[in-house]
Design a protein around this motif. Structure first.
Motif, PDB file in Angstrom:
ATOM      1  N   VAL A  17       0.829  -1.203   0.000  1.00 38.76           N
ATOM      2  CA  VAL A  17       0.000   0.000   0.000  1.00 38.76           C
ATOM      3  C   VAL A  17       0.866   1.258   0.000  1.00 38.76           C
ATOM      4  O   VAL A  17       0.630   2.200  -0.762  1.00 38.76           O
ATOM      5  N   PHE A  18       1.910   1.222   0.824  1.00 42.58           N
ATOM      6  CA  PHE A  18       2.783   2.386   0.932  1.00 42.58           C
ATOM      7  C   PHE A  18       3.498   2.647  -0.392  1.00 42.58           C
ATOM      8  O   PHE A  18       3.611   3.792  -0.827  1.00 42.58           O
ATOM      9  N   CYS A  71       2.401   1.807  -3.363  1.00 43.29           N
ATOM     10  CA  CYS A  71       1.407   2.296  -4.330  1.00 43.29           C
ATOM     11  C   CYS A  71       1.197   3.797  -4.158  1.00 43.29           C
ATOM     12  O   CYS A  71       1.245   4.562  -5.129  1.00 43.29           O
ATOM     13  N   ILE A  72       0.959   4.216  -2.921  1.00 40.96           N
ATOM     14  CA  ILE A  72       0.719   5.642  -2.686  1.00 40.96           C
ATOM     15  C   ILE A  72       1.952   6.442  -3.079  1.00 40.96           C
ATOM     16  O   ILE A  72       1.859   7.498  -3.703  1.00 40.96           O
ATOM     17  N   TYR A 101       2.255   6.665  -6.884  1.00 41.94           N
ATOM     18  CA  TYR A 101       1.179   7.492  -7.430  1.00 41.94           C
ATOM     19  C   TYR A 101       1.460   8.965  -7.174  1.00 41.94           C
ATOM     20  O   TYR A 101       1.283   9.807  -8.055  1.00 41.94           O
ATOM     21  N   ASN A 103       1.105  11.841  -9.740  1.00 39.60           N
ATOM     22  CA  ASN A 103      -0.352  11.678  -9.755  1.00 39.60           C
ATOM     23  C   ASN A 103      -0.791  10.850 -10.948  1.00 39.60           C
ATOM     24  O   ASN A 103      -1.723  11.205 -11.659  1.00 39.60           O
ATOM     25  N   PRO A 156      -1.896   7.092 -12.301  1.00 36.75           N
ATOM     26  CA  PRO A 156      -2.224   5.684 -12.056  1.00 36.75           C
ATOM     27  C   PRO A 156      -1.403   4.744 -12.928  1.00 36.75           C
ATOM     28  O   PRO A 156      -1.072   3.641 -12.503  1.00 36.75           O
ATOM     29  N   VAL A 182       1.739   3.413 -11.404  1.00 32.98           N
ATOM     30  CA  VAL A 182       1.541   2.326 -10.447  1.00 32.98           C
ATOM     31  C   VAL A 182       1.459   0.994 -11.189  1.00 32.98           C
ATOM     32  O   VAL A 182       2.043  -0.010 -10.781  1.00 32.98           O
ATOM     33  N   MET A 183       0.760   0.997 -12.340  1.00 34.75           N
ATOM     34  CA  MET A 183       0.627  -0.247 -13.100  1.00 34.75           C
ATOM     35  C   MET A 183       1.961  -0.668 -13.701  1.00 34.75           C
ATOM     36  O   MET A 183       2.272  -1.862 -13.749  1.00 34.75           O
ATOM     37  N   PHE A 223      -5.644  -0.501  -6.651  1.00 31.85           N
ATOM     38  CA  PHE A 223      -5.307   0.813  -6.117  1.00 31.85           C
ATOM     39  C   PHE A 223      -5.180   1.824  -7.248  1.00 31.85           C
ATOM     40  O   PHE A 223      -5.719   2.933  -7.181  1.00 31.85           O
ATOM     41  N   ALA A 224      -4.471   1.420  -8.325  1.00 32.44           N
ATOM     42  CA  ALA A 224      -4.207   2.348  -9.422  1.00 32.44           C
ATOM     43  C   ALA A 224      -5.498   2.836 -10.072  1.00 32.44           C
ATOM     44  O   ALA A 224      -5.623   4.021 -10.403  1.00 32.44           O
ATOM     45  N   VAL A 225      -6.464   1.929 -10.255  1.00 33.92           N
ATOM     46  CA  VAL A 225      -7.659   2.343 -11.008  1.00 33.92           C
ATOM     47  C   VAL A 225      -8.699   3.026 -10.121  1.00 33.92           C
ATOM     48  O   VAL A 225      -9.570   3.728 -10.628  1.00 33.92           O
ATOM     49  N   ILE A 277      -7.982   4.988  -7.215  1.00 33.95           N
ATOM     50  CA  ILE A 277      -7.576   6.179  -6.462  1.00 33.95           C
ATOM     51  C   ILE A 277      -8.183   7.443  -7.064  1.00 33.95           C
ATOM     52  O   ILE A 277      -8.627   8.342  -6.365  1.00 33.95           O
ATOM     53  N   ARG A 278      -8.193   7.510  -8.407  1.00 35.53           N
ATOM     54  CA  ARG A 278      -8.754   8.700  -9.039  1.00 35.53           C
ATOM     55  C   ARG A 278      -9.784   8.344 -10.113  1.00 35.53           C
ATOM     56  O   ARG A 278     -10.159   9.164 -10.933  1.00 35.53           O
ATOM     57  N   LEU A 330      -8.567   8.093  -1.501  1.00 34.96           N
ATOM     58  CA  LEU A 330      -7.435   7.491  -0.794  1.00 34.96           C
ATOM     59  C   LEU A 330      -7.879   6.454   0.231  1.00 34.96           C
ATOM     60  O   LEU A 330      -7.312   5.366   0.317  1.00 34.96           O
ATOM     61  N   THR A 381      -6.881   2.614  -0.474  1.00 34.98           N
ATOM     62  CA  THR A 381      -5.841   2.046   0.380  1.00 34.98           C
ATOM     63  C   THR A 381      -6.341   0.805   1.103  1.00 34.98           C
ATOM     64  O   THR A 381      -5.683  -0.238   1.120  1.00 34.98           O
ATOM     65  N   CYS A 441      -1.730   6.302   6.614  1.00 28.99           N
ATOM     66  CA  CYS A 441      -1.433   6.872   5.301  1.00 28.99           C
ATOM     67  C   CYS A 441      -2.190   8.181   5.082  1.00 28.99           C
ATOM     68  O   CYS A 441      -1.648   9.136   4.518  1.00 28.99           O
ATOM     69  N   LEU A 458      -0.458  10.825   7.175  1.00 28.44           N
ATOM     70  CA  LEU A 458       0.870  11.159   6.669  1.00 28.44           C
ATOM     71  C   LEU A 458       0.803  11.898   5.342  1.00 28.44           C
ATOM     72  O   LEU A 458       1.371  12.981   5.182  1.00 28.44           O
ATOM     73  N   PHE A 459       0.083  11.316   4.368  1.00 27.66           N
ATOM     74  CA  PHE A 459       0.154  11.869   3.023  1.00 27.66           C
ATOM     75  C   PHE A 459      -0.782  13.070   2.833  1.00 27.66           C
ATOM     76  O   PHE A 459      -0.419  14.043   2.190  1.00 27.66           O
ATOM     77  N   LEU A 474       1.899  15.753   4.769  1.00 21.86           N
ATOM     78  CA  LEU A 474       2.617  16.125   3.555  1.00 21.86           C
ATOM     79  C   LEU A 474       1.760  16.953   2.613  1.00 21.86           C
ATOM     80  O   LEU A 474       2.256  17.512   1.647  1.00 21.86           O
ATOM     81  N   LEU A 501      -0.348  16.275   0.308  1.00 19.99           N
ATOM     82  CA  LEU A 501      -0.408  15.916  -1.103  1.00 19.99           C
ATOM     83  C   LEU A 501      -1.875  15.920  -1.535  1.00 19.99           C
ATOM     84  O   LEU A 501      -2.758  15.566  -0.766  1.00 19.99           O
ATOM     85  N   PRO A 502      -2.118  16.323  -2.766  1.00 21.30           N
ATOM     86  CA  PRO A 502      -3.508  16.517  -3.200  1.00 21.30           C
ATOM     87  C   PRO A 502      -4.219  15.205  -3.543  1.00 21.30           C
ATOM     88  O   PRO A 502      -4.513  14.929  -4.696  1.00 21.30           O
ATOM     89  N   PHE A 503      -4.500  14.402  -2.543  1.00 17.77           N
ATOM     90  CA  PHE A 503      -5.256  13.173  -2.775  1.00 17.77           C
ATOM     91  C   PHE A 503      -6.730  13.428  -2.527  1.00 17.77           C
ATOM     92  O   PHE A 503      -7.081  14.093  -1.557  1.00 17.77           O
TER      93      PHE A 503
END
Lengths: 504, 178
Positions: free
Chosen positions: A399-400, A402-403, A406, A410, A412, A415-416, B103-105, B107-108, B126, B130, B160, B163-164, B168, B170-172
């Motif tokens: 998970v860490f 991946c974040i 990403y 920004n 995706p 990540v893939m 996660f990749a698909v 998150i956004r 997020l 996650t 997470c 932290l993020f 930090l 970050l724009p999540f």
């Protein structure tokens, strides 16, 4: 000399700033943590933490990342000695004698010697980086494209020669890395190369994605396969942290030799901490009056390699800071970190950003001091961390990662891509291919191509430029000689094997 | 030697050579395949113009080298005895990759067309992404303890986010948006 001192003074005044000291401590702490936890490598961690450094000022960011790197060398030895699991590849050899010592009830002495050796090596390496920085920078200014290309070729050959396993397979990995590095826009014409029509590949394959896939995800996939490892943690309180006078006497020469060996191997492109620790162990065993003691708790087998890996971890900053060439994967990530902050690694860093250059070097000394304090009295805490079961640890790492990937862009698709390289890394290991030369080649690829093209343009297509220019000629000669030397025993061995078979 | 050849009839009649080092043989072949694929992918790029390199020169150079080295490794797999192929695990790698891709698909959000049909995966943010990725990874282990994993997943997600997103900055996106 006074120049060096005033520069070091500048460095110490910057590194000694409370905020930078804080980053240094944070880096050393994270590094130790990473070193202690098996299955979390330095490369993957630094890659994961790159986004965290976005908001920091460049000096602080680099001080922290450097701290992670040499901190991991310290932490790795702790688990090697107490649990017989190398937390890092660099402390594999420390297991051999360190854990034996722990079994004999001398864990305290082993830990102390490892820390003292590392500290001594760290101090020497700090001075060395400072002293070699300026002369090497001057050499670097003499370098033209042909010399740069030859130097990088030498680095790749070193990576091949020093890698584990078959030389030919390492060469294959280097070439694969070079090939992968050409994906993306061409530097001169801007044409998209081998992008398969995917706009995501126009910028090339990101180095962090490759590193995270090959070193982070692949490692996890592989660990999941391993059957439950028996972690025999040395129970009970570790007593007698202070080594005896005899221990100190026995280990002083190995520490000195390890420091020298490690410093040399660290500077060489393609070398680094892993090779240094193995080389030092072999050397101590050869030099010992009674080699049989090795593997049965010889303190020299802890002192030498631990000093060597720490020295190498630090001197590997030299090629990066003076020539702008990363000698290994961790340094390649430092390039990434510098680029994020708009710093181009190379000889100009020292003149244009003296505070960054000297601050980072001085911080290494502070970091080493902190590490001794973190490691010795706090050993119990680190060992307790080892009881976190892997089934909790590995999803957290995934998970860490991946974040982390990403957040860099920004994106995706990054990540893939990392996931694809994770699978690739798993496949490589199954076929006994080493990922380290691939990664180094991947980093050096664009630089090499650029310099090759410029050299060819200058020489009007005459390839002899690489041999006729003196510096480049010598570098090419060394590369070829190294390669031949590395290939010879293999050919001889093959022949032996054939003979053995024909006899049967 | 003769007994050995009989016990493994894979060589035999059609193939005069028995594969003696399958790790080398298939590893080398795969590298050759990668190189050939690269040559094909780079086939539209211009080559040398006089003595200056075109965009296609270096890729072809490296691909050519890789064919030579890969073929060398494959041939060595035919001539020299090597260790057998290791068995591949399927479940672990598949679930790890699945967790990463999920996660990749999510998150956004993600849009792609599947045989002409537009597919839209909503943005889950997020927190959900996650936690989902964590729980799918958990499945990859041999031993699964649900309660423990659920708690650990929740703690990790919270860590997470703090932290993020907050430390930090970050724009999540934090929460799902449909």
């Amino acid at each position: 000399m006074s120049d060096l001192l005033s520069n070091l003074w500048l460095g110490f005044s910057i590194a000694g700033h409370p905020i930078n000291l804080g980053f240094c401590l944070l880096g050393a702490l994270v590094g130790t943590l990473v070193g202690v936890l098996p299955g979390v490598g330095t490369v993957a961690t630094i890659a994961m933490l790159l986004p965290i450094t976005f908001g920091l000022d460049p000096v602080g960011a680099l001080i922290m990342l450097a701290g992670i790197y040499y901190g991991a060398q310290y932490g790795g030895s702790t688990t090697s000695i107490l649990v017989n699991i190398p937390g890092e590849a660099t402390s594999v050899v420390t297991c051999l004698d360190g854990h034996e010592m722990a079994k004999q009830g001398r864990a305290g002495a082993a830990l102390a010697i490892a820390a003292i050796g590392s500290f001594f090596a760290g101090c020497v390496a700090t001075v060395l980086v400072a002293a070699l920085g300026q002369p090497l920078t001057r050499v670097a200014l003499e370098f033209g494209p042909a010399e740069y290309f030859a130097l990088m070729l030498l680095g790749l050959i070193f990576a091949v020669v020093l890698a584990k396993g078959s030389v030919v397979k390492s060469i294959a990995m280097v070439v694969t890395g070079l090939l992968l590095s050409t994906v993306g826009s061409d530097l001169d014409t801007g044409a998209g190369r081998m992008t398969l029509g995917l706009p995501e590949l126009l910028d090339g394959i990101g180095f962090t994605n490759v590193a995270m896939g090959l070193f982070g995800f692949a490692e996890i996939i592989r660990n999941l396969e391993a059957t439950g490892s028996n972690r025999e943690i040395i129970e009970g309180k570790i007593k007698g942290l202070m080594p005896t006078r005899q221990d100190l006497k026995d280990s002083s020469w190995p520490i000195a030799r390890g420091t020298v060996l490690g410093s040399i191997l660290g500077i060489l492109p393609g070398g680094g901490a892993v090779v240094a620790s193995f080389a030092s162990y072999t050397m101590e065993k050869r030099l010992a009056k009674d080699p049989k003691r090795f593997g049965r708790g010889a303190i020299e087998g802890v002192a030498g390699p631990e000093s060597a890996n720490n020295a190498a971890a630090q001197t590997s900053f030299i090629p990066l800071l003076t020539l702008g060439i990363p000698p290994n994967a961790v340094m390649a990530l430092m390039v990434g970190a510098m680029t994020i902050h708009g710093i181009v690694p190379g000889p100009q860093v020292m003149t244009k950003q003296p505070d960054l250059f000297w601050g980072m070097i001085a911080s290494m000394w502070f970091g080493n001091l902190m590490l001794i304090i973190i490691n010795l009295p706090m050993v119990g805490i680190w060992v307790r961390l080892l009881r976190v079961p892997y089934r909790i640890l590995f999803p957290s790492i995934i998970v860490f990662c991946c974040i982390g990937i990403y957040s860099i862009d920004n994106s995706p698709s990054d990540v893939m891509i990392a996931a694809i390289f994770g699978v690739l890394g798993y496949w490589l290991v199954k076929h006994d291919f080493e990922p380290a030369p691939l990664v180094l080649a991947f980093v050096l690829g664009p630089l090499m191509e650029d310099n090759l093209r410029r050299a060819m343009l200058i020489a009007r297509g005459d390839t002899s430029i690489f041999i006729t220019r003196p510096i480049s000629g010598v570098l090419i000669f060394i590369s070829v000689a190294m390669l031949v030397l590395a290939l010879l025993p293999m050919i001889r061995k093959r022949r032996d094997e054939v003979f053995v078979e024909s006899e049967n | 030697m003769a007994e050995d050849a009989q016990s493994r009839p894979t060589g035999g009649g059609i193939f005069p050579l028995r594969i003696r080092g399958p790790r080398e043989f298939y590893g080398g072949l795969a590298l050759v395949a990668v190189a050939l694929f690269a040559l094909w992918a780079a086939s539209d790029l211009a080559g040398m113009r006089g003595f200056s390199f075109g965009p296609g020169t270096t890729p072809r150079l490296f691909a050519g080298l890789l064919i030579v080295v890969g073929a060398g490794i494959a041939i060595s797999g035919l001539l020299v005895d090597g260790p057998p192929l290791e068995s591949y695990a399927l479940r672990g790698p598949a679930l790890v990759v699945c967790a990463i891709v999920v996660f990749a698909v999510t998150i956004r959000g993600f849009r792609f067309s599947f045989f002409g049909l537009p597919v839209r995966i909503p943005e889950l943010g997020l927190i959900v992404a996650t936690f989902l990725a964590y729980m799918i990874s958990v499945l990859a282990a041999r031993e699964i303890r649900w309660v423990e994993s659920l708690i650990a997943g929740a703690v990790m997600t919270a860590f997470c986010v703090v932290l993020f997103r907050y430390l930090l900055q970050l724009p999540f996106p934090l929460w799902p948006a449909f």
